[in-house]
Design a protein around this motif. Structure first.
Motif, PDB file in Angstrom:
ATOM      1  N   SER A   1      -0.035   3.803  -2.726  1.00 18.43           N
ATOM      2  CA  SER A   1      -0.360   5.199  -2.407  1.00 18.43           C
ATOM      3  C   SER A   1       0.464   6.164  -3.251  1.00 18.43           C
ATOM      4  O   SER A   1      -0.050   7.153  -3.779  1.00 18.43           O
ATOM      5  CB  SER A   1      -0.098   5.479  -0.917  1.00 18.43           C
ATOM      6  OG  SER A   1      -0.998   4.798  -0.100  1.00 18.43           O
TER       7      SER A   1
ATOM      8  N   ALA B   1      -5.431   2.736   1.707  1.00 18.29           N
ATOM      9  CA  ALA B   1      -4.586   3.386   0.695  1.00 18.29           C
ATOM     10  C   ALA B   1      -5.420   3.969  -0.434  1.00 18.29           C
ATOM     11  O   ALA B   1      -5.030   4.953  -1.066  1.00 18.29           O
ATOM     12  CB  ALA B   1      -3.579   2.378   0.140  1.00 18.29           C
TER      13      ALA B   1
ATOM     14  N   SER C   1       0.819  -1.210   0.000  1.00 20.85           N
ATOM     15  CA  SER C   1       0.000   0.000   0.000  1.00 20.85           C
ATOM     16  C   SER C   1       0.855   1.263   0.000  1.00 20.85           C
ATOM     17  O   SER C   1       0.405   2.309  -0.466  1.00 20.85           O
ATOM     18  CB  SER C   1      -0.935  -0.001   1.203  1.00 20.85           C
ATOM     19  OG  SER C   1      -1.880  -1.047   1.086  1.00 20.85           O
TER      20      SER C   1
ATOM     21  N   PRO D   1      -0.481   6.236   4.741  1.00 16.69           N
ATOM     22  CA  PRO D   1      -0.877   6.557   3.366  1.00 16.69           C
ATOM     23  C   PRO D   1      -0.861   8.052   3.079  1.00 16.69           C
ATOM     24  O   PRO D   1      -0.578   8.460   1.943  1.00 16.69           O
ATOM     25  CB  PRO D   1      -2.292   5.980   3.249  1.00 16.69           C
ATOM     26  CG  PRO D   1      -2.774   5.810   4.642  1.00 16.69           C
ATOM     27  CD  PRO D   1      -1.560   5.529   5.462  1.00 16.69           C
TER      28      PRO D   1
ATOM     29  N   TYR E   1       1.458   9.350   0.117  1.00 16.84           N
ATOM     30  CA  TYR E   1       0.817  10.039  -1.006  1.00 16.84           C
ATOM     31  C   TYR E   1       1.446  11.409  -1.223  1.00 16.84           C
ATOM     32  O   TYR E   1       1.802  11.781  -2.351  1.00 16.84           O
ATOM     33  CB  TYR E   1      -0.687  10.172  -0.719  1.00 16.84           C
ATOM     34  CG  TYR E   1      -1.497  10.729  -1.871  1.00 16.84           C
ATOM     35  CD1 TYR E   1      -2.220   9.900  -2.707  1.00 16.84           C
ATOM     36  CD2 TYR E   1      -1.544  12.106  -2.101  1.00 16.84           C
ATOM     37  CE1 TYR E   1      -2.963  10.416  -3.764  1.00 16.84           C
ATOM     38  CE2 TYR E   1      -2.284  12.639  -3.154  1.00 16.84           C
ATOM     39  CZ  TYR E   1      -2.998  11.786  -3.978  1.00 16.84           C
ATOM     40  OH  TYR E   1      -3.726  12.298  -5.021  1.00 16.84           O
TER      41      TYR E   1
END
Length: 428
Positions: free
Chosen positions: A50, A130, A46, A268, A272
């Motif tokens: 992300s 995510a 994840s 996440p 991101y």
């Protein structure tokens, strides 16, 4: 999820007896480690997912998710099969004494049949977060917890199935979680997998595995730590001390879940924004996570210090329906556990730096620092302390090892986190 894992201990302690808590405690390492396969692939993958979504690379995101599914099924399925084949040897290795070995085997066999579903749930839950849908991730954890409570009451208290009832209740809770997550990805997710997504790609597997290894190593060390603790406690203490640790580990898991929740929500967001080169937002995420999880940890610390006895008594029955031996064990367990619980939680307010610091490096894809910091508490400090201090202080040496390890690992993590933030997050 914490409630799902704690409820078995409460019900077996109150309705079966303290030795049943000991039995569940020695089963925990193997089920914990196999479930950690899904958790590791979920968290590690994840992080990649992300950053791919943050960079607008939807094709890579789909490939990552498909490979996560394949890796989790293969790894957890293989380990579950090996675990069932060598069940007798493993149960003894995990620290089961003759007084509760059969209880442990009864629980172990049934739970292992559903452990692949749990691994898939742990993986899928991280992907849901995510994807930016944390409410569904929360539902996926709440539903099996509710189901487990209902089935525990029915199978243990009403139908009197004992340890088999506790095990089947846990199995059913895994199935409920798996069914919900499957429904989500079939009907609610934006990640629409195709057949080719499941085919393992060397580059994707390498990227997932590198970051997954951080979580897997951390969870693996926790499993090794639990095995070590069970054996040390049997050697310097007895089965009641193993039951004490069983209660403490569940309270630790449940009490810290808000802090762990903030930590998992942080990852996440950090990944991101780091992928989108929004470094100021990463800084804000770090600061916000430390402040709020710190407030939560302080509140937890105060509650444990004041209400240790009531928390422990939740797991113990004093009903006259128990035989004399169980009543005596229950009384001794209630006498020993509260002070041990206070010692284990003594450094709780400082652990948030350790958790957020290790997760930051994992979120931005820095495998080696993430791995080393994730192993700091259990691997570098706690395990050596547990091997040394009980030789001088007996069972008390086990309990004081926890706060010492917390403080030392927080100092190390805080230093490296501060240095990395100043170096990596210098522009916005």
């Amino acid at each position: 999820m914490s409630l799902n894992m704690i409820v078995d201990t409460i019900f077996v302690g109150r309705w079966i007896g303290p030795l049943a808590i000991s039995a569940i405690t020695v089963v925990l390492p193997v089920t914990f480690f196999i479930a950690a396969i899904g958790l590791a692939v979920g968290i590690g993958g994840s992080s990649v997912l992300s950053r791919a979504l943050g960079a607008g690379n939807d094709k890579k995101a789909l490939q990552v998710f498909g490979n996560q599914v394949t890796l989790t099924l293969l790894a957890s399925g293989l380990l579950a099969s090996v675990g069932l084949i060598f069940q007798d040897t493993l149960i003894e290795f995990f620290g089961a004494a003759e007084s509760f070995k059969e209880l442990a085997l009864t629980y172990y066999r049934i739970v292992m049949y559903g452990i692949v579903m749990l691994a898939m749930c742990m993986m899928g839950n991280n992907v849901i977060r995510a994807e930016g849908k944390p409410k569904f991730a929360m539902y996926a954890m709440m539903l099996p917890a509710i189901g487990n409570i209902a089935m525990d009451y029915l199978l243990i208290n009403v139908l009197d199935y004992g340890m088999e009832g506790a095990a089947w209740a846990t199995f059913i809770s895994y199935a409920i979680c798996f069914a919900f997550i499957l429904w989500f990805f079939l009907f609610k997710s934006e990640l629409r997998l195709k057949a080719e997504s499941f085919k393992l790609k060397k580059k994707i597997v390498s990227e997932i595995s590198g970051l997954s290894f951080v979580t897997l190593a951390r969870q693996g060390v926790i499993a090794v730590l639990t095995i070590l603790l069970n054996n040390v406690l049997i050697n310097v203490g007895d089965a009641i001390d193993v039951a004490s640790y069983g209660i403490i580990s569940r309270v630790l898991m449940f009490a810290l879940f808000p802090v762990i929740g903030v930590n998992q929500g942080f990852m996440p967001i950090a990944g991101y924004n780091f992928g989108a080169d929004k470094f100021q937002r990463v800084r804000e995420a770090i600061n916000t996570s430390i402040i709020y999880s710190g407030i939560l940890a302080l509140g937890i610390f105060i509650l444990i210090m004041i209400f240790a006895e009531p928390f422990v008594s939740i797991f113990i029955s004093d009903k006259a329906g128990q035989d004399a031996g169980s009543l005596a064990d229950s009384a001794e367990l209630l006498k020993r556990t509260p002070n041990a619980l206070r010692w284990v939680f003594a450094a709780t307010p400082v652990i948030v730096i350790q958790l957020i610091g290790g997760s930051y490096f994992q979120a931005i894809g820095k495998v080696i620092p993430a791995l080393l910091l994730s192993l700091t508490k259990q691997g570098f400090f706690l395990i050596p302390l547990i091997l040394i201090l009980p030789n001088y202080y007996g069972v008390f040496g086990v309990w004081i090892s926890f706060p010492i390890a917390d403080v030392l690992s927080t100092i190390v993590t805080g230093y490296y986190l501060n240095r990395a933030v100043k170096k990596d997050l210098i522009s916005s």
